[in-house]
Design a protein around this motif. Structure first.
Motif, PDB file in Angstrom:
ATOM      1  N   LEU A  37      37.623  33.732  42.237  1.00  0.00           N
ATOM      2  CA  LEU A  37      37.255  34.964  41.523  1.00  0.00           C
ATOM      3  C   LEU A  37      36.820  34.570  40.116  1.00  0.00           C
ATOM      4  CD1 LEU A  37      37.149  38.073  41.173  1.00  0.00           C
ATOM      5  CD2 LEU A  37      39.547  37.960  40.429  1.00  0.00           C
ATOM      6  N   SER A  93      41.236  31.586  40.007  1.00  0.00           N
ATOM      7  CA  SER A  93      40.543  32.488  39.081  1.00  0.00           C
ATOM      8  C   SER A  93      39.887  31.665  37.982  1.00  0.00           C
ATOM      9  CB  SER A  93      41.527  33.485  38.469  1.00  0.00           C
ATOM     10  OG  SER A  93      42.574  32.803  37.809  1.00  0.00           O
ATOM     11  N   ILE A 115      37.880  32.285  34.316  1.00  0.00           N
ATOM     12  CA  ILE A 115      37.443  33.210  33.270  1.00  0.00           C
ATOM     13  C   ILE A 115      36.331  32.511  32.482  1.00  0.00           C
ATOM     14  CG2 ILE A 115      38.160  34.649  31.309  1.00  0.00           C
ATOM     15  CD1 ILE A 115      39.839  35.206  33.788  1.00  0.00           C
ATOM     16  N   VAL A 171      28.924  34.468  34.828  1.00  0.00           N
ATOM     17  CA  VAL A 171      29.633  35.043  35.987  1.00  0.00           C
ATOM     18  C   VAL A 171      28.762  34.927  37.241  1.00  0.00           C
ATOM     19  CG1 VAL A 171      30.525  37.178  37.014  1.00  0.00           C
ATOM     20  CG2 VAL A 171      31.029  36.657  34.618  1.00  0.00           C
ATOM     21  N   CYS A 230      33.243  39.225  38.712  1.00  0.00           N
ATOM     22  CA  CYS A 230      33.641  40.544  38.221  1.00  0.00           C
ATOM     23  C   CYS A 230      33.431  40.697  36.716  1.00  0.00           C
ATOM     24  CB  CYS A 230      35.129  40.760  38.524  1.00  0.00           C
ATOM     25  SG  CYS A 230      35.792  42.288  37.818  1.00  0.00           S
ATOM     26  N   ILE A 231      32.889  41.839  36.316  1.00  0.00           N
ATOM     27  CA  ILE A 231      32.920  42.248  34.909  1.00  0.00           C
ATOM     28  C   ILE A 231      33.447  43.678  34.902  1.00  0.00           C
ATOM     29  CG2 ILE A 231      31.556  42.826  32.849  1.00  0.00           C
ATOM     30  CD1 ILE A 231      29.702  40.491  33.539  1.00  0.00           C
ATOM     31  N   ALA A 232      34.571  43.883  34.226  1.00  0.00           N
ATOM     32  CA  ALA A 232      35.224  45.197  34.260  1.00  0.00           C
ATOM     33  C   ALA A 232      34.674  46.094  33.160  1.00  0.00           C
ATOM     34  CB  ALA A 232      36.737  45.027  34.111  1.00  0.00           C
ATOM     35  N   ILE A 269      38.726  40.100  28.554  1.00  0.00           N
ATOM     36  CA  ILE A 269      38.287  40.470  29.908  1.00  0.00           C
ATOM     37  C   ILE A 269      38.671  41.917  30.251  1.00  0.00           C
ATOM     38  CG2 ILE A 269      38.318  38.058  30.662  1.00  0.00           C
ATOM     39  CD1 ILE A 269      40.734  38.762  32.443  1.00  0.00           C
ATOM     40  N   LEU A 290      35.622  46.336  38.846  1.00  0.00           N
ATOM     41  CA  LEU A 290      37.048  46.167  39.129  1.00  0.00           C
ATOM     42  C   LEU A 290      37.446  46.757  40.491  1.00  0.00           C
ATOM     43  CD1 LEU A 290      39.632  45.192  37.686  1.00  0.00           C
ATOM     44  CD2 LEU A 290      39.915  47.523  36.848  1.00  0.00           C
ATOM     45  N   GLY A 330      39.754  43.553  33.646  1.00  0.00           N
ATOM     46  CA  GLY A 330      39.618  42.437  34.589  1.00  0.00           C
ATOM     47  C   GLY A 330      40.950  41.716  34.765  1.00  0.00           C
ATOM     48  N   ILE A 377      35.656  35.866  36.446  1.00  0.00           N
ATOM     49  CA  ILE A 377      35.738  37.086  35.625  1.00  0.00           C
ATOM     50  C   ILE A 377      35.103  36.834  34.253  1.00  0.00           C
ATOM     51  CG2 ILE A 377      37.235  38.890  34.646  1.00  0.00           C
ATOM     52  CD1 ILE A 377      39.397  38.121  36.620  1.00  0.00           C
TER      53      ILE A 377
END
Ligand SMILES: [Mn+2]
Length: 328
Positions: free
Chosen positions: A19, A83, A85, A34, A51-53, A94, A72, A97, A21
């Protein structure tokens, strides 16, 4: 714990489901890092999601790979073993996230000077112009083949974090990696047009109102301006429409420190700092609880009065200029 890039690569090789982020208020480097890492790991045979929250500005949508980034909600049931970042100097960057994390991040990749490390394995080197440059090296060390789409999304981050090859971080590596990405099929004109030529009329009107607030002090070395909540509302804009403003303030001849204060949402002041030649604005941002790079940094102050914050930040910036004048 800070480690070498080789250690990061060994750790990635052990993963099966990743994942990635990025940070909130995403910029080109964040979006690029990302999406590029996610797509590249898939090519390598590792399952990956990015993912970008936060909301991704609309003008990035036509760049290859951007639509692969998830929010999310879409990933809350995604089970992963690793994970990563990217481009975030600390975990708060984040945003929500962090709700996807089971423990502290396995890997962090960054180039912000103020990063103090917050993962199991951290790679952060401020000499890298962009996190996308770090991603480029990882892809090459893993032997992943570029296709035109992957090259395009990777180049987005390098181009945007170097101000399209004109900031002081634009080094030989930037040109040589970018050349190789263009060779693989990345279209720099498409990226430049998407990022630089998407202005709207209301944005230009807001810009002209911002110019009315411009102050130049300290013999022309310090320039600052603001965009209040009322100005944004009146022009039917959000803070997203202020993207290039601080760069325009810095472009004034003789200015060393440029500061833009944006009140958004109401009673929250977001401050962007830029410097031209010698002041380390990451130190000023850090003083007010933010962070960033030597020439570009920012901070955000909640429950704040705009004019009150301007007074404090301008004073601190004058101090930074004077200290520098004495020591140099
Ligand atoms: Mn970056």
């Amino acid at each position: 714990m800070f480690v070498k890039l080789e250690d990061i690569i060994e750790r990635i090789k052990k993963s099966k489901k990743v994942l990635v982020i990025g940070h909130i208020k995403p910029d080109g480097d964040d979006i690029s890092s990302v999406a590029t890492l996610t797509l590249a790991l898939r090519k390598y045979g590792i399952e990956a999601e990015g993912c970008i929250a936060d909301h991704i500005p609309w003008f990035y949508k036509d760049i290859n790979g951007v639509s692969e980034i998830r929010g999310l909600e879409e990933l809350k049931d995604y089970d992963y073993d690793t994970s990563i970042i990217v481009d975030a100097s600390e975990i708060s960057r984040i945003g929500d996230g962090a709700l996807l994390l089971k423990k502290r991040p396995d890997i962090t990749l960054d180039h912000h000077k103020t990063n103090e490390g917050f993962g199991e394995l951290d790679f952060c080197d401020p000499s890298y112009a962009a996190t996308a440059v770090i991603v480029y090296e990882i892809i090459n060390k893993l032997g992943i083949e570029y296709d035109p789409a992957l090259a395009e999304i990777n180049l987005l981050g390098i181009a945007t974090d170097t101000g399209f090859f004109k900031y002081s971080n634009t080094d030989v590596k930037v040109f040589s990696y970018s050349a190789s990405l263009v060779e693989k099929g990345a279209n720099i004109q498409k990226i430049a047009s998407a990022v630089l030529e998407h202005k709207t009329l209301k944005e230009l009107k807001l810009f002209s109102e911002m110019l009315n607030t411009l102050s130049v002090e300290e013999n022309g070395k310090l320039a600052w301006a603001y965009v209040s909540y009322e100005m944004l509302e009146r022009n039917n804009c959000t803070d997203e429409e202020t993207g290039g403003f601080v760069g325009e303030i810095r472009s004034i001849y003789g200015v060393e420190i440029a500061i833009l204060f944006i009140e958004w949402p109401k009673n929250q002041v977001n401050i962007s700092f830029r410097s031209k030649n010698y002041v380390d604005v990451s130190e000023i941002a850090k003083y007010f609880g933010g962070g960033g790079h030597i020439r570009a940094s920012g901070c955000s102050i909640k429950d704040a009065d705009l004019m009150d914050i301007i007074g404090k930040v301008v004073d601190k910036s004058k101090e930074a200029l004077r200290v520098k004048a004495v020591s140099s």
